[in-house]
Motif scaffolding. Structure first.
Motif, mmCIF file in Angstrom:
data_model
loop_
_atom_site.group_PDB
_atom_site.id
_atom_site.type_symbol
_atom_site.label_atom_id
_atom_site.label_comp_id
_atom_site.label_asym_id
_atom_site.label_seq_id
_atom_site.Cartn_x
_atom_site.Cartn_y
_atom_site.Cartn_z
ATOM 1 N N UNK A 220 13.643 9.859 -5.378
ATOM 2 C CA UNK A 220 14.544 9.480 -4.281
ATOM 3 C C UNK A 220 15.650 8.551 -4.764
ATOM 4 N N UNK A 221 15.406 7.820 -5.813
ATOM 5 C CA UNK A 221 16.397 6.885 -6.332
ATOM 6 C C UNK A 221 17.553 7.606 -7.025
ATOM 7 N N UNK A 222 17.285 8.693 -7.707
ATOM 8 C CA UNK A 222 18.283 9.369 -8.547
ATOM 9 C C UNK A 222 18.030 10.884 -8.534
ATOM 10 N N UNK B 10 5.633 13.772 8.902
ATOM 11 C CA UNK B 10 6.640 12.843 9.424
ATOM 12 C C UNK B 10 7.684 12.507 8.375
ATOM 13 N N UNK B 11 7.323 12.565 7.097
ATOM 14 C CA UNK B 11 8.329 12.376 6.045
ATOM 15 C C UNK B 11 9.341 13.517 6.059
ATOM 16 N N UNK B 12 8.848 14.730 6.237
ATOM 17 C CA UNK B 12 9.744 15.895 6.309
ATOM 18 C C UNK B 12 10.681 15.770 7.503
ATOM 19 N N UNK C 259 16.478 18.290 -0.592
ATOM 20 C CA UNK C 259 15.848 18.510 -1.889
ATOM 21 C C UNK C 259 14.559 17.695 -2.033
ATOM 22 N N UNK C 260 14.446 16.601 -1.283
ATOM 23 C CA UNK C 260 13.265 15.751 -1.335
ATOM 24 C C UNK C 260 12.109 16.279 -0.476
ATOM 25 N N UNK C 261 12.376 17.265 0.380
ATOM 26 C CA UNK C 261 11.342 17.765 1.287
ATOM 27 C C UNK C 261 10.132 18.363 0.554
#
Length: 135
Positions: A51-53, A83-85, A110-112
């Motif tokens: 998530x940072x980069x 819940x994150x999604x 992209x993080x999902x």
């Protein structure tokens, strides 16, 4: 393409990346303190790093990941993944409202996959120069 990735990552860092990474790191710390949830804590630290980069990196499934990571992912989905999604989707919609925010929305989408199933995956550098634009 390296300069574009750098610019996108720096913008991302200030728009959403720092707060997401801190949230995932805090979740990882809590999971590690609870001892039984250490595997999810380690996965949370991995998600914080991603998530940072996120631009120029991608998620790949580890070949040696077995049934235990699948079971762990099912538990994760029940307690945290869904819940994150939803948060990533809501954030992506908010970012996509502006033209400048569209690449940041793609990064959020992209993080999902890692937010829904963090175990049995790893984050690797992307060899594809166009990967910075794709979820």
């Amino acid at each position: 393409m390296g300069l574009i990735r750098l610019i996108l990552n720096v913008i991302w860092l200030f728009v959403a990346g720092l707060w997401l990474a801190l949230g995932y790191a805090l979740a990882g710390l809590i999971c590690c303190i609870l001892i039984v949830t250490i595997p999810w804590g380690i996965a949370s630290f991995r998600m914080a790093n991603y998530a940072l980069w996120p631009f120029g990196r991608k998620l790949v499934r580890r070949r040696e990941a077995g049934a235990m990571s699948t079971i762990g992912n099912v538990v994760w989905i029940i307690f945290a993944g869904w819940w994150l999604v939803l948060g990533h989707i809501a954030s992506a919609v908010g970012l996509a409202v502006t033209i400048v925010g569209i690449p940041m929305a793609w990064a959020n989408l992209k993080l999902i996959p890692v937010a829904i199933a963090p175990l049995g995956n790893e984050i690797v550098d992307s060899d594809d120069p166009g990967e910075a634009w794709r979820p």
